[in-house]
Design a protein around this motif. Structure first.
Motif, mmCIF file in Angstrom:
data_model
loop_
_atom_site.group_PDB
_atom_site.id
_atom_site.type_symbol
_atom_site.label_atom_id
_atom_site.label_comp_id
_atom_site.label_asym_id
_atom_site.label_seq_id
_atom_site.Cartn_x
_atom_site.Cartn_y
_atom_site.Cartn_z
ATOM 1 N N GLU A 19 0.672 -1.026 0.095
ATOM 2 C CA GLU A 19 0.014 0.047 0.106
ATOM 3 C C GLU A 19 0.818 1.272 0.008
ATOM 4 O O GLU A 19 1.631 1.419 0.730
ATOM 5 C CB GLU A 19 -0.810 -0.166 1.198
ATOM 6 C CG GLU A 19 -2.088 1.174 1.043
ATOM 7 C CD GLU A 19 -3.068 0.772 2.368
ATOM 8 O OE1 GLU A 19 -3.002 1.795 3.191
ATOM 9 O OE2 GLU A 19 -3.676 -0.096 2.227
ATOM 10 N N CYS A 20 0.744 1.808 -0.849
ATOM 11 C CA CYS A 20 1.570 3.440 -1.044
ATOM 12 C C CYS A 20 0.580 4.792 -1.276
ATOM 13 O O CYS A 20 -0.650 4.271 -1.679
ATOM 14 C CB CYS A 20 2.495 3.105 -2.590
ATOM 15 S SG CYS A 20 3.460 1.874 -2.652
ATOM 16 N N VAL A 21 1.421 5.592 -0.969
ATOM 17 C CA VAL A 21 0.823 6.962 -1.038
ATOM 18 C C VAL A 21 1.043 7.704 -2.323
ATOM 19 O O VAL A 21 2.155 7.514 -2.738
ATOM 20 C CB VAL A 21 1.208 7.768 0.187
ATOM 21 C CG1 VAL A 21 0.499 9.213 0.006
ATOM 22 C CG2 VAL A 21 0.812 7.170 1.740
ATOM 23 N N ILE A 22 -0.246 8.077 -3.133
ATOM 24 C CA ILE A 22 -0.035 8.635 -4.114
ATOM 25 C C ILE A 22 0.548 10.399 -3.958
ATOM 26 O O ILE A 22 0.046 10.925 -3.192
ATOM 27 C CB ILE A 22 -1.438 8.868 -5.057
ATOM 28 C CG1 ILE A 22 -1.801 7.491 -4.922
ATOM 29 C CG2 ILE A 22 -1.210 9.701 -6.017
ATOM 30 C CD1 ILE A 22 -3.335 7.432 -5.708
ATOM 31 N N VAL A 23 1.537 10.454 -4.624
ATOM 32 C CA VAL A 23 2.385 11.633 -4.613
ATOM 33 C C VAL A 23 1.853 12.802 -5.894
ATOM 34 O O VAL A 23 2.259 13.872 -5.726
ATOM 35 C CB VAL A 23 3.652 11.576 -4.349
ATOM 36 C CG1 VAL A 23 4.256 11.102 -2.939
ATOM 37 C CG2 VAL A 23 4.266 11.072 -5.494
ATOM 38 N N ASP A 24 1.720 12.200 -7.081
ATOM 39 C CA ASP A 24 1.484 12.897 -8.078
ATOM 40 C C ASP A 24 0.832 12.209 -9.013
ATOM 41 O O ASP A 24 0.525 10.841 -9.100
ATOM 42 C CB ASP A 24 2.872 13.284 -8.799
ATOM 43 C CG ASP A 24 2.680 14.354 -9.976
ATOM 44 O OD1 ASP A 24 1.559 15.055 -9.849
ATOM 45 O OD2 ASP A 24 3.765 14.619 -10.624
ATOM 46 N N LYS A 25 -0.071 12.744 -10.061
ATOM 47 C CA LYS A 25 -0.964 12.176 -11.329
ATOM 48 C C LYS A 25 -0.412 12.731 -12.534
ATOM 49 O O LYS A 25 -0.027 14.011 -12.372
ATOM 50 C CB LYS A 25 -2.390 12.425 -10.744
ATOM 51 C CG LYS A 25 -2.748 11.980 -9.603
ATOM 52 C CD LYS A 25 -4.297 12.439 -9.190
ATOM 53 C CE LYS A 25 -5.336 12.022 -10.353
ATOM 54 N NZ LYS A 25 -6.662 12.267 -9.884
ATOM 55 N N LYS A 26 -0.615 11.970 -13.453
ATOM 56 C CA LYS A 26 -0.178 12.747 -14.823
ATOM 57 C C LYS A 26 -1.090 12.018 -15.906
ATOM 58 O O LYS A 26 -1.064 10.880 -15.897
ATOM 59 C CB LYS A 26 1.167 12.426 -15.101
ATOM 60 C CG LYS A 26 1.721 13.123 -16.261
ATOM 61 C CD LYS A 26 3.158 13.277 -16.513
ATOM 62 C CE LYS A 26 3.709 14.048 -17.661
ATOM 63 N NZ LYS A 26 5.193 13.845 -17.686
ATOM 64 N N ILE A 27 -1.364 12.683 -16.727
ATOM 65 C CA ILE A 27 -2.058 12.067 -18.136
ATOM 66 C C ILE A 27 -0.998 12.210 -19.359
ATOM 67 O O ILE A 27 -0.908 13.544 -19.538
ATOM 68 C CB ILE A 27 -3.417 12.616 -18.659
ATOM 69 C CG1 ILE A 27 -4.408 12.528 -17.165
ATOM 70 C CG2 ILE A 27 -4.019 11.964 -19.609
ATOM 71 C CD1 ILE A 27 -5.852 12.753 -17.626
#
Length: 126
Positions: free
Chosen positions: A60-68
């Motif tokens: 289980e990891c924490v999301i630090v960024d999102k990108k399309i």
């Protein structure tokens, strides 16, 4: 594919001699064959490594960024979530629904797989 590339190289240097009389053209053909062989070799290793999932370990990891990426007309749209695992920022390809559901600082369940050649790779478990 390597056999086809080698056959093309032999044909280009023997049968197509009239076309390849210049040394620069021969060097260019050799470089082209080398680049194609490397590309197809890496693709084969990637497919063979990830073809069977062997005992994945769920993390289980924490999301630090999102990108399309690739939102152009002729490009494939990829949805990526970035997580930190062992101090390293890695990107995980996810589907459209998971991308929309998850926000930065949410948790993402991923599978850490060993791979057939012991080259680790990650995939989403959601």
């Amino acid at each position: 594919m390597a056999v086809i590339v080698i056959a093309f190289l032999i044909l280009s240097l023997t049968i197509f001699k009239k076309i390849t009389k210049k040394v620069g053209v021969k060097i260019l053909i050799g470089l082209l064959v080398l680049i194609l062989s490397y590309g197809y070799g890496m693709a084969f290793i990637d497919v063979a490594n990830t073809s069977f999932t062997n005992n994945p370990q769920q993390i289980e990891c924490v999301i630090v960024d999102k990108k399309i990426t690739g939102t152009g007309r002729r490009q494939v749209t990829q949805y990526k979530l970035f997580v930190v695992l062992n101090g390293e920022k890695i990107d995980i390809n996810v589907d459209n629904e998971t991308y929309k559901e998850k926000e930065i600082n949410d948790t993402l369940l991923i599978n850490l797989c060993d791979g057939n050649f012991n080259i680790p790779y990650y995939e989403t478990a959601e």
